[in-house]
Design an enzyme around this catalytic site. Structure first.
Site, PDB file in Angstrom:
ATOM      1  N   LEU A 128      32.398 -48.984 -58.062  1.00  0.00           N
ATOM      2  CA  LEU A 128      32.760 -50.006 -56.909  1.00  0.00           C
ATOM      3  C   LEU A 128      31.748 -51.164 -56.875  1.00  0.00           C
ATOM      4  O   LEU A 128      32.027 -52.295 -56.637  1.00  0.00           O
ATOM      5  CB  LEU A 128      32.629 -49.319 -55.429  1.00  0.00           C
ATOM      6  CG  LEU A 128      33.910 -48.416 -55.073  1.00  0.00           C
ATOM      7  CD1 LEU A 128      33.733 -47.571 -53.877  1.00  0.00           C
ATOM      8  CD2 LEU A 128      35.309 -48.932 -55.491  1.00  0.00           C
ATOM      9  N   CYS A 133      19.127 -50.689 -56.079  1.00  0.00           N
ATOM     10  CA  CYS A 133      18.665 -49.187 -55.914  1.00  0.00           C
ATOM     11  C   CYS A 133      19.678 -48.240 -56.203  1.00  0.00           C
ATOM     12  O   CYS A 133      19.532 -46.978 -56.007  1.00  0.00           O
ATOM     13  CB  CYS A 133      18.849 -49.294 -54.209  1.00  0.00           C
ATOM     14  SG  CYS A 133      17.328 -50.141 -53.433  1.00  0.00           S
ATOM     15  N   GLY A 134      20.694 -48.602 -56.894  1.00  0.00           N
ATOM     16  CA  GLY A 134      21.634 -47.628 -57.581  1.00  0.00           C
ATOM     17  C   GLY A 134      23.103 -48.204 -57.571  1.00  0.00           C
ATOM     18  O   GLY A 134      23.292 -49.465 -57.718  1.00  0.00           O
ATOM     19  N   VAL A 136      27.742 -47.560 -56.409  1.00  0.00           N
ATOM     20  CA  VAL A 136      28.377 -47.071 -55.514  1.00  0.00           C
ATOM     21  C   VAL A 136      29.662 -46.848 -56.424  1.00  0.00           C
ATOM     22  O   VAL A 136      30.277 -47.732 -57.016  1.00  0.00           O
ATOM     23  CB  VAL A 136      28.738 -47.885 -54.328  1.00  0.00           C
ATOM     24  CG1 VAL A 136      29.783 -47.107 -53.277  1.00  0.00           C
ATOM     25  CG2 VAL A 136      27.361 -48.311 -53.630  1.00  0.00           C
ATOM     26  N   LYS A 149      27.375 -42.962 -53.130  1.00  0.00           N
ATOM     27  CA  LYS A 149      26.149 -43.877 -53.330  1.00  0.00           C
ATOM     28  C   LYS A 149      25.215 -42.982 -54.029  1.00  0.00           C
ATOM     29  O   LYS A 149      24.740 -42.146 -53.277  1.00  0.00           O
ATOM     30  CB  LYS A 149      25.767 -44.654 -52.144  1.00  0.00           C
ATOM     31  CG  LYS A 149      24.810 -45.738 -52.348  1.00  0.00           C
ATOM     32  CD  LYS A 149      24.389 -46.325 -50.770  1.00  0.00           C
ATOM     33  CE  LYS A 149      23.260 -47.329 -51.071  1.00  0.00           C
ATOM     34  NZ  LYS A 149      22.893 -47.886 -49.855  1.00  0.00           N
ATOM     35  N   ASP A 246      18.700 -56.292 -42.732  1.00  0.00           N
ATOM     36  CA  ASP A 246      19.341 -56.702 -44.115  1.00  0.00           C
ATOM     37  C   ASP A 246      20.644 -57.299 -43.984  1.00  0.00           C
ATOM     38  O   ASP A 246      21.294 -56.772 -44.762  1.00  0.00           O
ATOM     39  CB  ASP A 246      19.046 -55.808 -44.940  1.00  0.00           C
ATOM     40  CG  ASP A 246      19.254 -55.978 -46.460  1.00  0.00           C
ATOM     41  OD1 ASP A 246      19.217 -57.441 -46.795  1.00  0.00           O
ATOM     42  OD2 ASP A 246      19.541 -55.399 -47.479  1.00  0.00           O
TER      43      ASP A 246
END
Length: 435
Positions: A128, A133-134, A136, A149, A246
Site C-alpha cells: 500500500l 520507517c517501514g 504498509v 504496518k 505530524d
C-alpha cells in the site's frame, strides 16, 4: 646506612602513593596484620634511620600494608563493558518496554473478539505504501482484511522510541476519527501493527487530481476533513494528553464511505501541563513558526498542530504548497518563521472562490503569532466547523445514510474512477516530498 635510609624513604613514598591512589579511586584501604606482611630484604634492626641522616626521621606505622610486593604481580584483563553507573538507562527502559510488549504480541481483537494469532496467519496481498520507517501492506488475517504496518528495529534510540509510541498510542485510542488498531506482533528485528484498512491518503488523492487535471478538493470535502481532524486531535489532547506533531496530507486517510481518519503516531508526544518539549519531531515544511524559532522552540502546544492542519487544507484546496520551495529548505523555513512576513490566505486565491466562513477559518489557523492562533475548542465553536459537525443540528450540511457521508463518498469514488493509480507516484511542483 645510607642504603637503609634510602629504602626507608622509598617505603614512605610508596605509602603516600598508595594512599593517594586509594583516595582518588574512592576505595577502602586494606590493612594487613603485622604477621601477614611479607618482609623485604631490610633487616628489622634497620627499620629506623640514624639520627645523623640528612633526611627527617619518619616513624613507619606498624599496620600499613605495601602497595607493591616482591611477589609476582597478576595482570587482570581490562573489561570494556560499561560500569553500571555508565549504562544507558534510557535504552534500558526502551528494551524493558519491548519486553513488556512481547506479552501482548499476537493478541488481536477481530470483530470484537480477542484472538491469539500466529504470525504465519498473516497473508500479504499487496503493497500500500512505504516510507522511511517501514512499509504498509494489505493483508488478510483469519479472513479479515486489514492493513499491516511493518517497522524495522535497529539500535538507534529514536527508532525504538518511534516504534513504541506508534504501538502504544494506537493501542490506547478508541475514536471514530483515528485508524483502529487490532493488535500487533513483535519480533527481534521488526514490529507489525495490524490496523483498519483505508482507501487512500490525501497526498495520493492530490497527486491523482493534479495529474488528471481534475478540480482540487472542494470546500465541502475540506470542511469534512477539518471536522474529522480537529475531532481526532481534540480527542488525543483531552483523553490522553497527546499532541500529534505530524499533521500533513499523507497522514489523513479516506475510506470508501467518505470517512476521514488520522494515522501515524510515531512522533506524537505526551504533553506536560499541555505543553510539548521535543524540538525536532515533525515534518519541517508543515511545522508552525514557533517551532522553527530558536527562542520558542523549547516549548509549544496544540496550536502548532492547528497551523499544520491549516497548511495541509490550504494545499488540498489550491493544489499548491503556500510557500516557495527551492533547493535551500532553510530559506523556506525562514519565511515561515518570520512573523513580519504575511501568512498565506485564501483571500489571495483567484482561480477558485471560497465562502467567507472558510476563508476566515483558515486565516485563524494560519496566524503566525501563536498567541493569536486558536486552540481546538475555540475552532470547534466556529461556524465553519459547526457546518460539518453532525451534533450541531440544523447547521449540519450533510445527511449520513447507513454510516456513509454521501457527498464526500461520491466525490472520493469519482476521483478514484477518473484518475490513474500510477499518478500516485508522480510528484507535484512546489510541493514537499515527505514520507
Amino acid at each position: 646506612m645510607e642504603n637503609v635510609c634510602f629504602q626507608q624513604r622509598l617505603r614512605d613514598l610508596e605509602t603516600r602513593v598508595r594512599k593517594w591512589k586509594f583516595l582518588k579511586l574512592g576505595l577502602t584501604e586494606v590493612r594487613l596484620r603485622p604477621r601477614d606482611r611479607r618482609s623485604t630484604s631490610v633487616d628489622q634492626k634497620h627499620k629506623e634511620c640514624s639520627s645523623t641522616s640528612s633526611s627527617p626521621q619518619h616513624q613507619r606505622p606498624n599496620n600499613i600494608g605495601y602497595l607493591t610486593s616482591p611477589m609476582e604481580r597478576k595482570f587482570t584483563p581490562l573489561s570494556m563493558k560499561p560500569s553500571p553507573s555508565r549504562r544507558d538507562t534510557e535504552k534500558d527502559a526502551l528494551e524493558y518496554e519491548f519486553l513488556e510488549g512481547y506479552k501482548k504480541s499476537g493478541t488481536l481483537e477481530i470483530d470484537g473478539e480477542k484472538q491469539v494469532v500466529d504470525p504465519n496467519e498473516i497473508h500479504i496481498i499487496s503493497l500500500l505504501g512505504s516510507g522511511s520507517c517501514g512499509v504498509v501492506e494489505s493483508a488478510t488475517v483469519r479472513s479479515k482484511l486489514m492493513a499491516v504496518k511493518t517497522m524495522y528495529k535497529n539500535d538507534n534510540k529514536e527508532n525504538l522510541k518511534r516504534i513504541l509510541r506508534d504501538v502504544r498510542i494506537m493501542s490506547m485510542c478508541n475514536s471514530p476519527f483515528i485508524v483502529t488498531s487490532y493488535g500487533y506482533f513483535m519480533f527481534d528485528s521488526s514490529v507489525k501493527i495490524c490496523m483498519q484498512i483505508m482507501s487512500a491518503c490525501c497526498e495520493k488523492l492530490l497527486r491523482r487530481i493534479y495529474h488528471s487535471k481534475l478540480d482540487f478538493f472542494p470546500e465541502f470535502v475540506a470542511g469534512h476533513i477539518v471536522y474529522s481532524a480537529i475531532s481526532a486531535l481534540d480527542y488525543l489532547k483531552e483523553k490522553h494528553s497527546i499532541i500529534h506533531r505530524d499533521i500533513k496530507p499523507s497522514n489523513i486517510l479516506f475510506d470508501d464511505s467518505g470517512n476521514v481518519k488520522l494515522c501515524d503516531f510515531g512522533i506524537s508526544g505526551f504533553m506536560t501541563d499541555s505543553m510539548a518539549h521535543s524540538k525536532s519531531a515533525g515534518c519541517p515544511p508543515y511545522m508552525a513558526p514557533e517551532r522553527l524559532t530558536i527562542e520558542t522552540n523549547s516549548k509549544y502546544d496544540v496550536r502548532s498542530d492547528v497551523w499544520s492542519l491549516g497548511i495541509t487544507v490550504y494545499q488540498l484546496v489550491t493544489g499548491l504548497y503556500p510557500f516557495p520551495l527551492n533547493d535551500m529548505e532553510f530559506t523556506t523555513l525562514t519565511i515561515i518563521a518570520n512573523l513580519n512576513l504575511p501568512s498565506p490566505s485564501l483571500r489571495e486565491e483567484t482561480k477558485r472562490s471560497f465562502s467567507p466562513l472558510f476563508i476566515e477559518f483558515l486565516d485563524l489557523c494560519l496566524r503566525k503569532d501563536v498567541r493569536e492562533r486558536p486552540e481546538y475548542r475555540q475552532l470547534m465553536k466556529h461556524d465553519f466547523y459547526l457546518d460539518y459537525d453532525p451534533a450541531s443540528g440544523s447547521a449540519y450540511k450533510f445527511k449520513a445514510i447507513n454510516g456513509k457521508c454521501n457527498q464526500v463518498a461520491d466525490w472520493f469514488v469519482d476521483v478514484i474512477r477518473l484518475s490513474k493509480t500510477e499518478d500516485e507516484l508522480k510528484s507535484i511542483p512546489n510541493t514537499p516530498c515527505v514520507n
